[in-house]
Design a protein around this motif. Structure first.
Motif, PDB file in Angstrom:
ATOM      1  N   TRP A 107      28.178 -30.401 -28.465  1.00 18.96           N
ATOM      2  CA  TRP A 107      29.609 -30.622 -28.734  1.00 18.96           C
ATOM      3  C   TRP A 107      30.464 -29.675 -27.911  1.00 18.96           C
ATOM      4  O   TRP A 107      31.488 -30.070 -27.355  1.00 18.96           O
ATOM      5  CB  TRP A 107      29.906 -30.424 -30.224  1.00 18.96           C
ATOM      6  CG  TRP A 107      29.204 -31.385 -31.129  1.00 18.96           C
ATOM      7  CD1 TRP A 107      28.817 -32.666 -30.841  1.00 18.96           C
ATOM      8  CD2 TRP A 107      28.793 -31.136 -32.482  1.00 18.96           C
ATOM      9  NE1 TRP A 107      28.196 -33.228 -31.932  1.00 18.96           N
ATOM     10  CE2 TRP A 107      28.161 -32.323 -32.950  1.00 18.96           C
ATOM     11  CE3 TRP A 107      28.882 -30.046 -33.338  1.00 18.96           C
ATOM     12  CZ2 TRP A 107      27.639 -32.429 -34.238  1.00 18.96           C
ATOM     13  CZ3 TRP A 107      28.364 -30.144 -34.615  1.00 18.96           C
ATOM     14  CH2 TRP A 107      27.756 -31.321 -35.065  1.00 18.96           C
ATOM     15  N   LEU A 108      30.049 -28.412 -27.840  1.00 17.40           N
ATOM     16  CA  LEU A 108      30.822 -27.423 -27.088  1.00 17.40           C
ATOM     17  C   LEU A 108      30.826 -27.745 -25.600  1.00 17.40           C
ATOM     18  O   LEU A 108      31.842 -27.557 -24.918  1.00 17.40           O
ATOM     19  CB  LEU A 108      30.253 -26.033 -27.320  1.00 17.40           C
ATOM     20  CG  LEU A 108      30.411 -25.464 -28.736  1.00 17.40           C
ATOM     21  CD1 LEU A 108      29.618 -24.171 -28.883  1.00 17.40           C
ATOM     22  CD2 LEU A 108      31.876 -25.234 -29.072  1.00 17.40           C
ATOM     23  N   ALA A 109      29.701 -28.247 -25.102  1.00 15.27           N
ATOM     24  CA  ALA A 109      29.622 -28.591 -23.688  1.00 15.27           C
ATOM     25  C   ALA A 109      30.448 -29.835 -23.371  1.00 15.27           C
ATOM     26  O   ALA A 109      31.089 -29.925 -22.323  1.00 15.27           O
ATOM     27  CB  ALA A 109      28.163 -28.813 -23.283  1.00 15.27           C
ATOM     28  N   GLU A 110      30.442 -30.799 -24.297  1.00 12.23           N
ATOM     29  CA  GLU A 110      31.150 -32.057 -24.069  1.00 12.23           C
ATOM     30  C   GLU A 110      32.659 -31.916 -24.217  1.00 12.23           C
ATOM     31  O   GLU A 110      33.432 -32.573 -23.510  1.00 12.23           O
ATOM     32  CB  GLU A 110      30.639 -33.121 -25.035  1.00 12.23           C
ATOM     33  CG  GLU A 110      31.183 -34.512 -24.772  1.00 12.23           C
ATOM     34  CD  GLU A 110      30.560 -35.554 -25.676  1.00 12.23           C
ATOM     35  OE1 GLU A 110      30.956 -36.734 -25.566  1.00 12.23           O
ATOM     36  OE2 GLU A 110      29.672 -35.198 -26.479  1.00 12.23           O
ATOM     37  N   HIS A 111      33.082 -31.046 -25.143  1.00 13.52           N
ATOM     38  CA  HIS A 111      34.513 -30.857 -25.400  1.00 13.52           C
ATOM     39  C   HIS A 111      34.838 -29.361 -25.408  1.00 13.52           C
ATOM     40  O   HIS A 111      35.189 -28.789 -26.452  1.00 13.52           O
ATOM     41  CB  HIS A 111      34.909 -31.483 -26.733  1.00 13.52           C
ATOM     42  CG  HIS A 111      34.580 -32.938 -26.844  1.00 13.52           C
ATOM     43  ND1 HIS A 111      35.287 -33.915 -26.174  1.00 13.52           N
ATOM     44  CD2 HIS A 111      33.605 -33.587 -27.535  1.00 13.52           C
ATOM     45  CE1 HIS A 111      34.778 -35.106 -26.452  1.00 13.52           C
ATOM     46  NE2 HIS A 111      33.762 -34.935 -27.276  1.00 13.52           N
TER      47      HIS A 111
END
Length: 278
Positions: A144-148
């Protein structure tokens, strides 16, 4: 925006107390755990009357997570994709899923209400399930952190882990038990390694969040710190204050947990929706 997390230990038993607290403490968004009911059993009316919408993930009389919010709840996710199951396999061999995680977005902030498996005992099958559940959640969080990367994100709830010796009243009494074992603490540390920050501990907020009902644990302050708000850097940058509301363990029929509260400064985001006054 004021957000909080609270293991309410049966919302049907404590709905009046929870709603009164929401209004009194001016809470915008509350993540709840251990609601112990399915949707058809949830006491929506008192929340509605107080101006709060509710979304929940509840499958039976066990576990269950929910959000109550007076702001719009968007992008609702009941469970995370890789969550392991637990219990008796079905005909296909799949393990049943438990209602332990619920994600929502409020004012652009991604929030998760989490009720981490207890683990029960080190020799119990629930213990490796707990570790697997945490590992899968940590991997999802990294994704999630990498995607957003720009979206503020917080994991909030009952982690059923005391990361430090000082998070229990007497570490010697916990030797050989869950909540303080090294594998559990290592699993908790992974969330910090992927980029999450304890919103309260880093601001010097001390105190326990749970006291057992037995043996006068609360009057003796024999508690545990197992409820957390872990936020991304983007979330942490918004935090202006945090507290543990210890007083909610007092009085009639309290939960054995208390709320953990954080205040966020969203700048002009909220002001844009307010009517002009001349």
């Amino acid at each position: 925006m004021r957000v909080a997390t609270w293991n309410v230990n049966s919302i049907r038993t404590r709905v009046g107390r929870v709603v009164d607290w929401l209004v009194r403490e001016d809470i915008d968004v509350l993540a709840m755990q251990e609601i112990k009911c399915k949707e058809s059993q949830f006491p929506f009316a008192p929340f509605d009357e107080a101006g709060y919408d509710v979304v929940l993930h509840g499958l039976n009389q066990w576990n269950g997570v929910a959000f109550a919010s007076r702001l719009p709840l968007e992008d609702v996710a009941r469970g995370f994709d890789s969550a392991p199951g637990f219990g008796k396999p079905d005909e296909s061999g799949a393990l049943p899923q438990e209602a332990r995680s619920l994600g929502v977005t409020v004012n652009g902030v991604r929030l998760w209400s989490l009720y981490v498996p207890n683990g029960r005992e080190l020799s119990d099958p629930h213990y490796p399930y707990k570790l697997d559940w945490l590992a899968k959640l940590a991997a999802e969080t990294a994704g999630w952190l990498a995607e957003h990367p720009e979206q503020p994100l917080a994991l909030m709830g009952d982690f059923n882990i005391a990361p430090l010796d000082t998070d229990v009243w007497d570490i010697a009494l916990f030797e050989g038990n869950t909540h303080v074992s090294q594998p559990e603490r290592d699993a908790f540390t992974v969330f910090e390694k992927v980029g999450l920050i304890d919103a309260l501990r880093t601001r010097g907020v001390e105190g326990y969040t749970y006291w057992d009902y037995q043996q006068l644990r609360f009057p003796r302050n024999e508690g545990m710190r197992i409820d957390f708000v872990l936020g991304s850097q983007g979330f942490d940058d918004l935090v202006t204050a945090g507290r543990i509301d210890r007083n909610e363990r007092k009085g009639d029929a309290p939960s054995d947990h208390v709320p953990v509260v954080v205040d966020l400064d969203l700048g002009s985001l909220e002001d844009d929706d307010r009517p002009m006054i001349f």
